[in-house]
Design a protein around this motif. Sequence first.
Motif, PDB file in Angstrom:
ATOM      1  N   PRO A  33       0.805  -1.234   0.000  1.00  0.00           N
ATOM      2  CA  PRO A  33       0.000   0.000   0.000  1.00  0.00           C
ATOM      3  C   PRO A  33       0.832   1.276   0.000  1.00  0.00           C
ATOM      4  CG  PRO A  33      -0.906  -1.604   1.536  1.00  0.00           C
ATOM      5  CD  PRO A  33       0.387  -2.177   1.061  1.00  0.00           C
ATOM      6  N   ASN A  34       1.889   1.324   0.786  1.00  0.00           N
ATOM      7  CA  ASN A  34       2.708   2.541   0.831  1.00  0.00           C
ATOM      8  C   ASN A  34       3.372   2.822  -0.518  1.00  0.00           C
ATOM      9  OD1 ASN A  34       2.055   2.971   3.485  1.00  0.00           O
ATOM     10  ND2 ASN A  34       3.948   2.099   4.314  1.00  0.00           N
ATOM     11  N   ASP A  35       3.838   1.746  -1.182  1.00  0.00           N
ATOM     12  CA  ASP A  35       4.465   1.922  -2.490  1.00  0.00           C
ATOM     13  C   ASP A  35       3.455   2.426  -3.514  1.00  0.00           C
ATOM     14  OD1 ASP A  35       6.904   1.172  -1.547  1.00  0.00           O
ATOM     15  OD2 ASP A  35       6.924  -0.820  -2.450  1.00  0.00           O
ATOM     16  N   LYS A  36       2.233   1.868  -3.480  1.00  0.00           N
ATOM     17  CA  LYS A  36       1.210   2.308  -4.434  1.00  0.00           C
ATOM     18  C   LYS A  36       0.865   3.774  -4.212  1.00  0.00           C
ATOM     19  CE  LYS A  36      -2.166  -0.335  -5.839  1.00  0.00           C
ATOM     20  NZ  LYS A  36      -3.421  -1.134  -5.931  1.00  0.00           N
ATOM     21  N   LEU A  40       1.461   6.816  -7.009  1.00  0.00           N
ATOM     22  CA  LEU A  40       0.368   7.668  -7.467  1.00  0.00           C
ATOM     23  C   LEU A  40       0.675   9.147  -7.223  1.00  0.00           C
ATOM     24  CD1 LEU A  40      -2.678   5.492  -6.366  1.00  0.00           C
ATOM     25  CD2 LEU A  40      -1.851   5.890  -8.698  1.00  0.00           C
ATOM     26  N   LYS A  41       1.408   9.445  -6.145  1.00  0.00           N
ATOM     27  CA  LYS A  41       1.862  10.823  -5.915  1.00  0.00           C
ATOM     28  C   LYS A  41       2.826  11.262  -7.010  1.00  0.00           C
ATOM     29  CE  LYS A  41       1.541  10.942  -0.833  1.00  0.00           C
ATOM     30  NZ  LYS A  41       2.336  11.007   0.421  1.00  0.00           N
ATOM     31  N   ILE A  42       3.723  10.350  -7.393  1.00  0.00           N
ATOM     32  CA  ILE A  42       4.677  10.661  -8.464  1.00  0.00           C
ATOM     33  C   ILE A  42       3.941  10.901  -9.777  1.00  0.00           C
ATOM     34  CG2 ILE A  42       6.546   9.697  -9.854  1.00  0.00           C
ATOM     35  CD1 ILE A  42       7.511   8.251  -7.299  1.00  0.00           C
ATOM     36  N   TRP A  55      -1.081   3.090 -14.564  1.00  0.00           N
ATOM     37  CA  TRP A  55      -1.029   3.240 -13.109  1.00  0.00           C
ATOM     38  C   TRP A  55      -2.442   3.506 -12.576  1.00  0.00           C
ATOM     39  CZ3 TRP A  55       3.944   6.092 -11.102  1.00  0.00           C
ATOM     40  CH2 TRP A  55       5.081   5.478 -11.658  1.00  0.00           C
ATOM     41  N   ASP A  56      -3.234   2.459 -12.553  1.00  0.00           N
ATOM     42  CA  ASP A  56      -4.622   2.512 -12.099  1.00  0.00           C
ATOM     43  C   ASP A  56      -4.677   2.105 -10.631  1.00  0.00           C
ATOM     44  OD1 ASP A  56      -7.296   2.183 -11.556  1.00  0.00           O
ATOM     45  OD2 ASP A  56      -7.731   0.980 -13.325  1.00  0.00           O
ATOM     46  N   PRO A  57      -5.234   2.942  -9.747  1.00  0.00           N
ATOM     47  CA  PRO A  57      -5.277   2.604  -8.320  1.00  0.00           C
ATOM     48  C   PRO A  57      -5.969   1.275  -8.026  1.00  0.00           C
ATOM     49  CG  PRO A  57      -5.911   4.895  -8.675  1.00  0.00           C
ATOM     50  CD  PRO A  57      -5.809   4.268 -10.023  1.00  0.00           C
ATOM     51  N   TRP A  64       2.355  -2.525 -13.124  1.00  0.00           N
ATOM     52  CA  TRP A  64       2.317  -1.262 -13.849  1.00  0.00           C
ATOM     53  C   TRP A  64       3.530  -1.120 -14.754  1.00  0.00           C
ATOM     54  CZ3 TRP A  64       0.873   2.693  -9.412  1.00  0.00           C
ATOM     55  CH2 TRP A  64      -0.458   2.456  -9.023  1.00  0.00           C
ATOM     56  N   TYR A  65       3.316  -0.417 -15.866  1.00  0.00           N
ATOM     57  CA  TYR A  65       4.388  -0.146 -16.819  1.00  0.00           C
ATOM     58  C   TYR A  65       5.481   0.670 -16.132  1.00  0.00           C
ATOM     59  CZ  TYR A  65       6.564   1.406 -21.196  1.00  0.00           C
ATOM     60  OH  TYR A  65       7.444   1.665 -22.208  1.00  0.00           O
ATOM     61  N   VAL A  66       6.743   0.333 -16.398  1.00  0.00           N
ATOM     62  CA  VAL A  66       7.985   0.962 -15.929  1.00  0.00           C
ATOM     63  C   VAL A  66       8.246   0.746 -14.439  1.00  0.00           C
ATOM     64  CG1 VAL A  66       7.856   2.723 -17.733  1.00  0.00           C
ATOM     65  CG2 VAL A  66       7.151   3.337 -15.407  1.00  0.00           C
ATOM     66  N   VAL A  67       7.457  -0.089 -13.791  1.00  0.00           N
ATOM     67  CA  VAL A  67       7.660  -0.392 -12.368  1.00  0.00           C
ATOM     68  C   VAL A  67       8.163  -1.823 -12.213  1.00  0.00           C
ATOM     69  CG1 VAL A  67       6.542  -0.657 -10.118  1.00  0.00           C
ATOM     70  CG2 VAL A  67       5.905   1.240 -11.609  1.00  0.00           C
ATOM     71  N   GLU A  68       9.137  -2.022 -11.350  1.00  0.00           N
ATOM     72  CA  GLU A  68       9.655  -3.364 -11.062  1.00  0.00           C
ATOM     73  C   GLU A  68       9.563  -3.621  -9.564  1.00  0.00           C
ATOM     74  OE1 GLU A  68      13.782  -6.033 -11.273  1.00  0.00           O
ATOM     75  OE2 GLU A  68      13.781  -3.934 -11.937  1.00  0.00           O
TER      76      GLU A  68
END
Length: 341
Positions: A33-36, A40-42, A55-57, A64-68
């Motif tokens: 949850p903290n990472d999500k 979303l702030k970014i 990046w859909d909540p 998500w694209y570009v996230v590992e």
Amino acid sequence: MAAATFPFTPSLLLLLLFFIFFPALSFADRCLPNDKTTLLKIKNSFFNPNVLLSWDPASDCCGWYVVECNETTNHVIGLTILYDQISGSIPDAVSDLTHLQTLRLKKLPLLVGNIPPAIGKLTNLVSLQISWTNISGPVPGFLSNLQNLMFLDLSFNKLSGSIPASLAALPNILEIRLDRNRLTGSIPDSFGQLPRTRPSLILSHNGLSGAIPASLGNVDFGRIDFSRNNFSGDASVLFNASKTTEIIDISRNKFEFDFSLAGFMAGSLITLDISHNKIWGNIPLKITDAIYLQFLNVSYNRLCGEIPTGWRFRYRADNFDYSSFFHNRCLCGSPLEPCKP
């Protein structure tokens, strides 16, 4: 032969309907949850660009694209945003991705502002790339806090000011790229304390000046590129037969030293460019022992004497041509004019 048939039981039908009407519930959400929340702030700080549409909540941020994400802990460990019209500055929220190991922001021409102190809090970073942007301001000294960093690439930006001496305190660094900026001043003497793990130091296309610190002779560099600056004085400290450097490019500076005293890395040197300086002396015969040499340019200097023959190339079929040697004071011999008696 009749096709095989399978019993279509009511339970199988219910399972199929579940996957059709509730696909989002069919898979576990790995995202913490903290990472999500941070991601979303970014996204919001970058004004919800197209590259981050996935990046859909309601979905798993590890998909998500570009996230590992780490396969075991599910922490976000990589963020790579390339070739997009992202606008704004690097948000402070990035510091909340405390397990981040790779951060790449490349070819983002609308990315502006300074490198924020938040980056200095990402102490798990192994690779940091902020390149081909309009980021400006200084190269921050707080990057020395990133003690796990192995690759630092801040090339092709609008960074200005001097190189922080504290970057030499990165114990695991393998490559520092600060090329294609607006840096001034000299190379810090502390860079002679870089780790002995064949680091690459790429500083080309800046406004750097002064002499090369003698302390750099303590480091076995893998690659050196100081080209297109205003360096002067003696650069012979970079030439040592006991080292394993593969690339040396000090072209288009104001260096002055006796090239006849240079040592060559016979078992490693691939590229050597000392062109457009004021280097004098002759080309030592021992350069022909550099069997892996593929590119050589000593043009536009003050060299004299006969060009060595008897090259022992391992992978090059032909000798170097006229362009490797021309515009020197009195070099002679093939491929230039024959030497006079």
